[in-house]
Design a protein around this motif. Structure first.
Motif: not given
Length: 278
Positions: A15-27
């Motif tokens: 859950v946390g990983w998905i949220k972080w990736r969605n917020r930082h999709h360019t990283i």
């Protein structure tokens, strides 16, 4: 080495990983050389992630998205990657012994020098993949899609390729000794100098294939369609060709026993001595 922040985020859960990736999709996360042995990464978004040299033995990567991920030199032995997306992924020299990759999409992936001994690859998509020198010994590739794949110098000895699709694949100098290719599709495949000795190609489709100088000693080609194929200088000693279609095939200089062509269809075939069968 892995970015510790990225590794910690992944280890905290999906859950946390998905949220972080969605917020930082360019990283593009760096998990290189990370120890993820046995990790549950089912369905994880690992697109563009750097996993070079990562420890992923026995990891659960079912339906994971690894599109364009870097898995070069990664350790994936016994990993479960059923239905995973590995389109354009880099798996150069990756360790995939006995990995489960059935139904995975590896189209356009780079697997040069990868070790897939004993891997399960049923119905996998490896079309256009770069598989030069890949070790597939005893792998199960039943029904696999390998159209236009580059399998030059690959080792497919004892592999199961029953009903596999290898149309226009490059198999020059490949080792297919005792491989199971029953009903396989090899339309215009390049098998020049390939070792197909003792292989099973019953009912295989080899229309227009290049088998020049190939070793077909003791190979089972019964009922195979070899129409228009190039068999110049091929070794066909002891091959089984009953019911095979060799119409318009080129057998110039081929080595065969006196009885090898008995029972085969030979209309317009160029025989070993250069004469055309009428």
């Amino acid at each position: 080495m892995a970015n510790l922040e990225h590794l910690k985020l992944l280890q905290q859960g999906a859950v946390g990983w998905i949220k972080w990736r969605n917020r930082h999709h360019t990283i593009e996360p760096d998990l290189s050389e990370a120890n993820l042995e046995g990790a549950n990464l089912r369905g994880a978004n690992l697109k563009h992630v750097n996993l070079k040299g990562a420890q992923l033995e026995s990891a659960n990567l079912i339906t994971a998205n690894l599109t364009k991920a870097n898995l070069s030199l990664a350790y994936l032995s016994l990993a479960c990657m059923i239905d995973a997306n590995l389109i354009e992924a880099s798996l150069v020299s990756a360790h995939l012994m006995q990995a489960e990759l059935s139904y995975a999409d590896l189209s356009h992936a780079n697997l040069i020098g990868a070790d897939l001994r004993g891997a399960k690859l049923m119905n996998v998509n490896l079309s256009h993949a770069n598989l030069i020198g890949t070790d597939f010994r005893e792998a199960n590739l039943k029904g696999a899609m390998l159209n236009e794949a580059n399998l030059r110098r690959s080792n497919l000895s004892d592999a199961s390729l029953i009903h596999a699709h290898l149309n226009r694949a490059n198999l020059t100098d490949a080792n297919l000794h005792e491989a199971e290719l029953i009903g396989a599709y090899l339309y215009q495949a390049d098998l020049e100098r390939a070792n197909l000795s003792q292989a099973h190609l019953g009912g295989a489709y080899l229309f227009g294939a290049n088998l020049g100088a190939a070793d077909l000693e003791g190979t089972d080609l019964r009922w195979a369609n070899i129409t228009g194929a190039n068999l110049q200088a091929a070794n066909l000693k002891g091959a089984r060709l009953e019911g095979a279609h060799l119409n318009k095939a080129n057998l110039t200089g081929a080595v065969l026993d006196d009885f090898t062509l008995e029972g085969a269809s030979l209309q317009g075939t160029i025989l070993p001595d250069g004469t055309i069968h009428r």
